[in-house]
Structures are given as structure tokens and as C-alpha cells.
Design a protein around this motif. Structure first.
Motif, mmCIF file in Angstrom:
data_model
loop_
_atom_site.group_PDB
_atom_site.id
_atom_site.type_symbol
_atom_site.label_atom_id
_atom_site.label_comp_id
_atom_site.label_asym_id
_atom_site.label_seq_id
_atom_site.Cartn_x
_atom_site.Cartn_y
_atom_site.Cartn_z
ATOM 1 N N GLY A 1 8.939 2.307 -9.697
ATOM 2 C CA GLY A 1 8.307 1.943 -10.962
ATOM 3 C C GLY A 1 8.301 3.099 -11.945
ATOM 4 N N TRP A 2 8.029 4.313 -11.442
ATOM 5 C CA TRP A 2 8.056 5.487 -12.318
ATOM 6 C C TRP A 2 9.459 5.721 -12.865
ATOM 7 C CZ3 TRP A 2 4.307 7.242 -14.869
ATOM 8 C CH2 TRP A 2 3.030 7.423 -14.329
ATOM 9 N N LYS A 3 10.460 5.417 -12.029
ATOM 10 C CA LYS A 3 11.829 5.671 -12.471
ATOM 11 C C LYS A 3 12.180 4.847 -13.698
ATOM 12 C CE LYS A 3 13.514 7.126 -7.930
ATOM 13 N NZ LYS A 3 14.473 6.891 -6.826
ATOM 14 N N PHE A 4 11.633 3.640 -13.790
ATOM 15 C CA PHE A 4 11.894 2.811 -14.966
ATOM 16 C C PHE A 4 11.457 3.528 -16.238
ATOM 17 C CE2 PHE A 4 10.177 -0.186 -18.127
ATOM 18 C CZ PHE A 4 11.338 -0.892 -18.433
ATOM 19 N N MET B 1 6.815 13.164 -7.991
ATOM 20 C CA MET B 1 6.172 11.868 -8.169
ATOM 21 C C MET B 1 7.163 10.709 -8.078
ATOM 22 S SD MET B 1 3.611 10.814 -11.282
ATOM 23 C CE MET B 1 4.911 10.624 -12.516
ATOM 24 N N LEU B 2 8.459 10.992 -8.256
ATOM 25 C CA LEU B 2 9.466 9.939 -8.248
ATOM 26 C C LEU B 2 10.108 9.742 -6.885
ATOM 27 C CD1 LEU B 2 9.157 10.799 -11.308
ATOM 28 C CD2 LEU B 2 11.442 9.867 -11.612
ATOM 29 N N LEU B 3 9.767 10.570 -5.911
ATOM 30 C CA LEU B 3 10.351 10.468 -4.576
ATOM 31 C C LEU B 3 9.521 9.545 -3.699
ATOM 32 C CD1 LEU B 3 11.293 14.208 -3.965
ATOM 33 C CD2 LEU B 3 12.694 12.391 -4.982
ATOM 34 N N ASP B 4 10.167 8.959 -2.688
ATOM 35 C CA ASP B 4 9.505 7.969 -1.843
ATOM 36 C C ASP B 4 9.518 8.340 -0.370
ATOM 37 O OD1 ASP B 4 8.297 5.602 -2.957
ATOM 38 O OD2 ASP B 4 10.239 5.146 -3.863
ATOM 39 N N PHE B 5 8.458 7.924 0.305
ATOM 40 C CA PHE B 5 8.380 7.844 1.760
ATOM 41 C C PHE B 5 8.817 9.153 2.448
ATOM 42 C CE2 PHE B 5 9.352 3.407 0.226
ATOM 43 C CZ PHE B 5 8.009 3.053 0.137
ATOM 44 N N PRO C 1 -3.406 7.366 -17.444
ATOM 45 C CA PRO C 1 -4.101 6.081 -17.470
ATOM 46 C C PRO C 1 -3.414 4.970 -16.700
ATOM 47 C CG PRO C 1 -3.002 6.452 -19.559
ATOM 48 C CD PRO C 1 -2.831 7.710 -18.762
ATOM 49 N N SER C 2 -2.185 5.195 -16.265
ATOM 50 C CA SER C 2 -1.466 4.160 -15.529
ATOM 51 C C SER C 2 -0.472 4.810 -14.578
ATOM 52 C CB SER C 2 -0.740 3.220 -16.489
ATOM 53 O OG SER C 2 -0.074 2.199 -15.787
ATOM 54 N N MET C 3 -0.345 4.258 -13.377
ATOM 55 C CA MET C 3 0.587 4.762 -12.370
ATOM 56 C C MET C 3 1.555 3.645 -12.014
ATOM 57 S SD MET C 3 -2.449 6.461 -10.133
ATOM 58 C CE MET C 3 -3.766 7.277 -11.045
ATOM 59 N N ALA C 4 2.833 3.911 -12.149
ATOM 60 C CA ALA C 4 3.843 2.870 -11.997
ATOM 61 C C ALA C 4 4.334 2.762 -10.556
ATOM 62 C CB ALA C 4 5.022 3.154 -12.926
ATOM 63 N N ARG C 5 4.556 1.532 -10.126
ATOM 64 C CA ARG C 5 5.108 1.239 -8.811
ATOM 65 C C ARG C 5 6.109 0.088 -8.935
ATOM 66 N NH1 ARG C 5 2.615 5.319 -8.229
ATOM 67 N NH2 ARG C 5 1.206 5.926 -6.534
ATOM 68 N N MET C 6 6.901 -0.118 -7.879
ATOM 69 C CA MET C 6 7.808 -1.255 -7.790
ATOM 70 C C MET C 6 7.664 -1.847 -6.396
ATOM 71 S SD MET C 6 10.362 -2.765 -9.636
ATOM 72 C CE MET C 6 11.272 -1.535 -10.587
ATOM 73 N N THR C 7 7.578 -3.167 -6.312
ATOM 74 C CA THR C 7 7.452 -3.788 -4.988
ATOM 75 C C THR C 7 8.809 -3.759 -4.285
ATOM 76 O OG1 THR C 7 7.752 -5.957 -6.025
ATOM 77 C CG2 THR C 7 5.508 -5.267 -5.557
ATOM 78 N N THR D 1 9.192 -6.361 -8.401
ATOM 79 C CA THR D 1 8.268 -6.481 -9.535
ATOM 80 C C THR D 1 7.770 -5.104 -9.958
ATOM 81 O OG1 THR D 1 7.529 -8.674 -8.822
ATOM 82 C CG2 THR D 1 6.095 -7.476 -10.336
ATOM 83 N N LEU D 2 7.814 -4.824 -11.241
ATOM 84 C CA LEU D 2 7.250 -3.596 -11.785
ATOM 85 C C LEU D 2 5.728 -3.736 -11.805
ATOM 86 C CD1 LEU D 2 8.143 -0.884 -13.018
ATOM 87 C CD2 LEU D 2 8.169 -2.003 -15.253
ATOM 88 N N VAL D 3 5.028 -2.730 -11.290
ATOM 89 C CA VAL D 3 3.578 -2.794 -11.123
ATOM 90 C C VAL D 3 2.932 -1.592 -11.798
ATOM 91 C CG1 VAL D 3 1.681 -2.768 -9.440
ATOM 92 C CG2 VAL D 3 3.770 -4.070 -8.954
ATOM 93 N N SER D 4 1.832 -1.840 -12.488
ATOM 94 C CA SER D 4 1.040 -0.776 -13.097
ATOM 95 C C SER D 4 -0.311 -0.703 -12.396
ATOM 96 C CB SER D 4 0.834 -1.057 -14.592
ATOM 97 O OG SER D 4 -0.095 -0.143 -15.152
ATOM 98 N N VAL D 5 -0.599 0.452 -11.802
ATOM 99 C CA VAL D 5 -1.880 0.687 -11.139
ATOM 100 C C VAL D 5 -2.721 1.548 -12.063
ATOM 101 C CG1 VAL D 5 -3.025 1.603 -9.086
ATOM 102 C CG2 VAL D 5 -0.736 0.602 -8.890
ATOM 103 N N SER D 6 -3.873 1.048 -12.488
ATOM 104 C CA SER D 6 -4.644 1.733 -13.522
ATOM 105 C C SER D 6 -6.029 2.133 -13.038
ATOM 106 C CB SER D 6 -4.789 0.827 -14.748
ATOM 107 O OG SER D 6 -5.660 1.412 -15.690
ATOM 108 N N PRO D 7 -6.413 3.400 -13.267
ATOM 109 C CA PRO D 7 -7.780 3.809 -12.946
ATOM 110 C C PRO D 7 -8.798 3.361 -13.980
ATOM 111 C CG PRO D 7 -6.588 5.655 -13.882
ATOM 112 C CD PRO D 7 -5.591 4.521 -13.752
#
Length: 494
Positions: A121-124, A135-139, A359-365, A380-386
Motif C-alpha cells: 500500500g505504501w508503494k502505491f 517502511m516499504l519492506l515486507d515480512f 495520519p494514515s498508514m497504507a497497506r495492501m491485502t 485492496t488498497l487499505v488506509s489504517v488511520s490513528p
């Protein structure tokens, strides 16, 4: 509206407050925020799954809600939460984006037990500008890079960084005396850049630093460009050019840092190894330095600006914090002394709650998944917001009010839920530099408290621009006074 949408809408209405339950400041356009778009399902749940669809709306043609959050920020996020509940979708940036709000929904995505949410999601948004930042690396790859990078944030390293930042902060803040009515955000931004260039790269501010600062600003703002194509003069084009400048700069400096054993972060990354002897490649170091400089510089500026603003609005807290800082004496404080500044700790935590720097953290399912009974398909592009979490009345007493005591040992409202307070994110991707950032903000505010008393008019309210990360629209104008605190003077200004 289909019968399914109608039933789910009714279920949402039963568990979230009505639209009128979220009060709005005078500056917010009530009519605009209340406009309605057709409610639709994101995707039909699998037959027999008993899952609910995610409801939402596409917003305005073409641009969706891209400009809405930039303009209204907090108020927009809270209204969406009130309308749709913790799981919804909206159109923005040419995509359908699922928003996860509230402690329960955000915990599912950030803990990510079944690895259903990736950093794609961040990569988008920022891959073109912060390629392969941590922050853009996974697992597994993220875990390996984080393990190496942790060697640059040990207690010994932090002690060295604090030793370098102290003199730069004191010198920079003393220079403000020539301008008693600054736009504080911009003064702080230059100051935190000076600190970053000193602590991270062991260089002084100058022409190079000015170019680097402009390149970082352009790269950060490009991520939320509506026109995501390098049109000459556009934000996307400026961001791409900024990235090239940063790559070239760090690549040129890297060979010397490989042979240097300095105490700056650049040198630390060049020499960092994990317990297995793994170390970063040259490309890794360039990518991580670009990302870390951005993350440390911008988030520190936002947090210190917000904290300074609330100290100006609440002078009793400013005086309380100042008393603790003056009690440390004239020596530049080390890490242990900064950790003893309890009032600044409370104020900073409350500022982080009220103005989350990210204010928003991006993810992708990565696969079909569900959140609180709602079906979210793979890809799906996902926004996780505090944002909603930080203003949830189930977690916080009078959440709109500035009340640092909510973080004291007796109340600890931030412990009402594991994800009630999440300015640093959470899970495996929780900010690796949170302790460094905390120390820098406290050191900066400490030097301000020693040097000045600052204020804003009683009827002034800061308004935050969310084009990228939150920035005060007017630059946060303040009035600086320079009393002789040691002599007990009350308010003599120059």
C-alpha cells in the motif's frame, strides 16, 4: 440501494454516533462535509460466508475524496467514521481505498497475524520517491533489514546522537532572537533539518542542506499528488527530481562514510551488522538514509510544532515545563536528563494524540480477508488511520480537549486499548526511531523553554493542511519573548 446495503447500513447506524454527534470548528464547511454520495458495496462477500460487505462511496467524479482529506483532515476522518463505522471504503487517487478506523480494526491490520496486509500500500503512494525504505519492506526481508538497522539505534548510539544534537539546537534556537514574530513551523523545520544533517550525516547547514531540504519536501508532497504523472512543474515531477538529487548526494558521500567510524547515523548504517554478520549494501544504505532523513526530519518538525502550539495556548503548562527545564541548570542535557523532563513527556504525548504526524498508514491485502466481519478482497488498497482512535470517547475523556494529565501514572488513558494511542504505528512496522524522535523533540522544547516565552492570541486556532503530512496552514505565527528567567523576570521582551 440493495437490501444487503440497507441492512448493513442500519447495523452501522446502531453502533456509531449520528452525524451530528461530531462537533465541528467554525472554520469547517458544514455543508460540504454533509454532502451525500451514493452508498455502494466494495465487493460482494463470498456466498455462504456470513460476512458483511464494506460500504462506502466513490466521492466526486475522477478525483473521489482525494482533496477532501487534504482540506479537512481530522474532521473528514471523524465524519467518515461516524457515517460508516470502523470499516468503509472511498474513492481517492483513482482507486477504491478501504479505511480502517478505531482500535479494534487498526489492531487487526497492524498486528497482521495471518500476513493478510502488506506494505505494498505504501508503494502505491511513495515507492517512486522512497524506494525500498524500511517502511516499504515486507515480512522476512523487513525483519532482516530492521535487525541490522537496530544497531544504529542502540542506547549507546542514542547517547551519541543526543550529544551531537544538543549544541546544534541551542545555537539554532538562540538565533531566533533576531526575529521575535516567526512562523514557528518554518523555523522549526530549518532547525530540525540542521540537526538531521549534523546527527545523521555529520555536516553543517549550508547550500547543500538547503537543496536537500527542498528535495525532501518535494518527495514527501509528491506521494499525494492527484495527477500521478511527471507533468513539468507538477508535484509528481518535482518529487521524481527530488529523489534523483537525494540519490546522487548520498551516493557521493557513501565511500567516505564506509571508511569513517563516526558517531553519525550515516556512518552507523555503513558499519551496522546483525548477529549473523549481515550488513547493508551500498544501495541499501542510500535507500535507508533517504527514508530515515525524511521520517526523522518531518515527523520531528510536526510534533515539535504541535507541542509548541499547545504550550502557547496553555501557558500554565508552558510554565510548568519551563520550571523543570531550568532546574537542570545551564549544561546541555544528556539522555538521562532529558528522560527526567516528565512534563514535556506528558505534553508531547498529548500533542501526538491531537496531531498525529503520520495520519494514515497504507497497506495492501495479500489475500481475501475480513476485518470485524467485513469482507475485503485481495489486492485492496487499505488506509489504517490513528485519527479516530485518538478521539474515541470509549478510550479518552473529553478527547477534543488538551489534557496531558490523561497520560499520567494514575490515569494512563492510553492504556484503555492497545491501539488507543498509536502515533508511532504498531506491530512489526512500529517506528524504529521513536526513541530518537522523542529525545530530539524533548531536547528542542527544552532549549526553547530556557530561551523564550512564546504565545499566540487567545482567539487563534491552528489549522492543519494534510496535503502530505500535517502542516499548519499559516506556518504557526507566534510571539517570542526573551525574559531573564534566572533573574525571575516575568515578561520583558526585546
Amino acid at each position: 440501494m440493495t437490501s444487503t446495503v440497507g441492512k448493513v447500513t442500519e447495523a452501522i447506524r446502531e453502533r456509531v454516533p449520528p452525524l451530528t454527534a461530531i462537533p465541528l470548528p467554525r472554520a469547517v464547511d458544514e455543508k460540504w462535509l454533509n454532502q451525500r454520495w451514493p452508498v455502494r458495496e466494495l465487493a460482494a462477500p463470498p456466498a455462504g460466508s456470513d460476512l458483511m460487505p464494506v460500504l462506502g462511496d466513490a466521492g466526486a467524479p475522477v478525483i473521489g475524496h482525494s482533496l477532501d482529506f487534504m482540506r479537512f483532515g481530522l474532521e473528514f476522518a471523524l465524519r467518515r467514521y461516524a457515517n460508516y463505522g470502523p470499516v468503509s471504503w472511498m474513492g481517492a487517487f483513482g482507486r477504491q481505498i478501504v479505511s480502517l478506523s478505531g482500535p479494534e480494526a487498526t489492531q487487526i491490520a497492524l498486528v497482521n497475524k495471518d500476513k493478510a496486509f502488506s506494505q505494498e500500500g505504501w508503494k502505491f503512494f511513495i515507492e517512486k520517491f522512497f524506494h525500498r525504505g524500511l517502511m516499504l519492506l515486507d515480512f522476512g526481508e523487513h525483519h532482516m533489514h530492521r535487525r541490522i538497522m537496530q544497531q544504529a539505534f542502540t542506547r549507546d548510539r542514542l547517547t551519541g546522537y543526543v550529544g551531537k544534537m544538543g549544541p546544534a539546537l541551542r545555537e539554532g534556537i538562540a538565533a531566533w532572537s533576531a526575529k521575535p514574530n516567526p512562523r514557528l513551523y518554518w523555523s522549526l523545520k530549518q532547525l530540525t533539518l540542521d540537526v538531521a544533517t549534523s546527527v545523521f550525516m555529520d555536516m553543517r547547514s549550508g547550500e547543500d542542506a538547503t537543496l536537500i531540504n527542498r528535495s525532501f519536501v518535494d518527495s514527501v508532497r509528491a506521494g499525494t499528488a492527484v495527477v500521478r504523472y511527471p507533468v513539468p512543474g507538477g508535484r509528481w515531477a518535482k518529487g521524481l527530481n527530488g529523489r534523483k538529487v537525494l540519490e546522487r548526494y548520498f551516493a557521493e558521500k557513501l565511500p567516505a562514510k564506509r571508511t569513517d567510524d563516526g558517531v553519525d547515523l550515516f556512518s552507523a548504517l555503513c558499519h551496522a551488522t546483525d548477529e549473523d554478520g549481515e550488513r547493508f549494501s551500498d544501495a541499501d544504505i542510500v535507500n535507508h538514509m533517504i527514508f530515515l532523513m525524511m521520517a526523522a526530519h518531518d515527523t520531528t518538525t510536526i510534533t515539535s510544532s504541535a507541542a509548541a502550539y499547545y504550550l502557547a495556548k496553555h501557558p500554565e503548562w508552558q510554565e510548568r515545563a519551563r520550571a523543570e527545564s531550568l532546574a537542570l541548570g545551564d549544561e546541555i542535557p544528556g539522555i538521562e536528563a532529558l528522560e527526567r523532563l516528565e512534563t514535556l513527556d506528558l505534553v508531547m504525548k498529548e500533542a501526538l494524540r491531537l496531531v498525529a504526524p503520520v495520519p494514515s498508514m497504507a497497506r495492501m491485502t495479500t489475500k481475501d480477508t475480513e476485518v470485524l466481519g467485513h469482507y475485503i478482497p485481495a489486492g485492496t488498497l487499505v488506509s489504517v488511520s490513528p485519527t479516530a482512535n485518538h478521539f474515541d470517547e470509549d478510550c479518552w475523556t473529553n478527547p477534543r480537549e488538551f489534557d496531558p494529565e490523561r497520560f499520567n501514572a494514575q490515569r494512563r488513558e492510553d492504556k484503555s486499548h492497545r491501539y488507543a494511542w498509536m502515533p508511532f504505528g504498531g506491530g512489526a512496522h512500529k517506528c524504529i526511531g521513536l526513541h530518537f524522535g522523542t529525545l530530539e523533540v524533548k531536547a528542542l522544547l527544552h532549549e526553547m523553554l530556557r530561551a523564550y516565552r512564546w504565545s499566540v492570541p487567545s482567539d487563534y486556532t491552528a489549522r492543519w493542511d494534510y496535503v502530505s503530512l500535517p502542516v499548519p496552514v499559516d506556518g504557526l505565527p507566534v510571539r517570542l519573548e526573551k525574559p531573564d528567567f534566572r533573574a525571575g523576570c516575568g515578561g520583558d521582551s526585546w
